[in-house]
Design an enzyme around this catalytic site. Structure first.
Site, short mmCIF file in Angstrom:
data_model
loop_
_atom_site.label_atom_id
_atom_site.label_comp_id
_atom_site.label_asym_id
_atom_site.label_seq_id
_atom_site.Cartn_x
_atom_site.Cartn_y
_atom_site.Cartn_z
N ALA A 163 0.96 -1.26 0.07
CA ALA A 163 -0.04 -0.06 -0.01
C ALA A 163 0.87 1.27 -0.12
CB ALA A 163 -1.00 0.04 1.30
N ALA A 164 2.18 1.34 -0.32
CA ALA A 164 3.05 2.19 -0.45
C ALA A 164 2.53 3.39 -1.33
CB ALA A 164 4.37 1.69 -0.77
N GLY A 165 2.08 3.02 -2.49
CA GLY A 165 1.53 4.02 -3.44
C GLY A 165 0.26 4.52 -2.96
N ASP A 166 -0.45 3.90 -2.26
CA ASP A 166 -1.83 4.27 -2.08
C ASP A 166 -1.52 5.44 -0.74
OD1 ASP A 166 -3.14 2.77 -3.53
OD2 ASP A 166 -3.11 1.07 -2.12
#
Length: 276
Positions: free
Chosen positions: A219-222
């Protein structure tokens, strides 16, 4: 803005079935010794939770099945205080993602969209911004864009061409190649190198993430997308907003799971203060 920004997220909800393993298997190979967890996820759900933890007032428009896993997939959103406007399907299961995470935090992800694939256009509640991703049908994205009365943000992932003129678009290198329109603000994420903010193609800001030990990049991009949007809505300068977004993404990558990894605003402040 003085009040908490009001963000409507139109997006996907999944239950993530996650196996943590020493290394990712090659094609046809079985790797043993893994551990298993069930974690709420989906790019729409993740970004809604992230925006809420960063101080925004968030409503999520999403689709789930009438099945036993729906409430499990929605648990993190309810805990974060996200208002839910749900389309419930009798014929489609709640979305599921099968995720493998290795010792370096690298992932492989396979998604069964289920009810996400039938999310229909919906009337939007009052908002300052609308945030969409591409794990839902084009019609739902286009309707949200057309009805948006504030800032429209598109995280163009998974990559496919969609004809919307977003005010803010977030992409990685591969997703950038599929963009139909590249005007306005475009945040290009570069992994460990950080991110670049482009305005009509010209670089206006660049930031690097603080150093962390990678655990799970799911979920780093989120976290990045949510923090960039919230920071800009709060009136922060573009370079400050981009730095905060990189910090949020790094924090998420340093923790296990999708929604459990998403940082609060105070945690973003703390890691930036530590690095300054």
């Amino acid at each position: 803005m003085a009040d908490a920004p009001r963000i409507v997220v139109v997006g996907s909800v999944n239950l993530d079935l996650v196996v943590r393993i020493a290394r990712l298997p090659r094609a046809g190979e079985t790797v043993g010794g893994g551990t298993f967890a069930r974690v709420p996820g989906g790019k729409g759900g993740n970004q809604a939770v992230a925006c809420a933890r960063l101080g925004a007032e968030v409503t999520l428009l999403a689709s789930v099945g009438r099945d036993p896993i729906a409430e499990e997939a929605l648990a993190g959103l309810r805990e974060a205080g996200v208002a839910l406007q749900l389309q419930e399907s009798d014929d489609d299961a709640t979305g599921v993602a099968l995720i493998q995470v290795d010792a370096d935090g690298e992932t492989t992800i396979s998604v069964a969209a289920g009810a996400n694939a039938v999310l229909a256009p919906r009337e939007l509640p009052p908002h300052d911004a609308v945030l969409c991703q591409l794990e839902i049908p084009d019609a739902a994205v286009l309707s949200a864009w057309e009805e948006c009365t504030g800032l429209f943000c598109l995280n163009a992932a998974p990559a496919r061409p969609v004809s919307v003129d977003a005010d803010l678009t977030v992409v990685n290198r591969h997703e950038l190649e599929t963009l139909v329109r590249r005007d306005g603000l475009v945040a290009l994420t570069l992994g460990a190198e950080g991110a670049v903010l482009l305005d009509d193609g010209a670089e206006v800001a660049r930031a690097a993430p603080p150093p962390v030990d990678a655990v799970d990049g799911t979920a780093a991009g989120d976290a990045f997308t949510a923090c960039l949007l919230v920071s800009l809505l709060e009136g922060r300068a573009q370079d400050d907003a981009l730095a905060r977004a990189c910090a949020a993404g790094a924090l998420a990558a340093s923790r296990f799971g999708a929604q459990p990894s998403l940082p609060a605003a105070s945690e973003v402040d703390a890691i930036l203060d530590t690095g300054s």
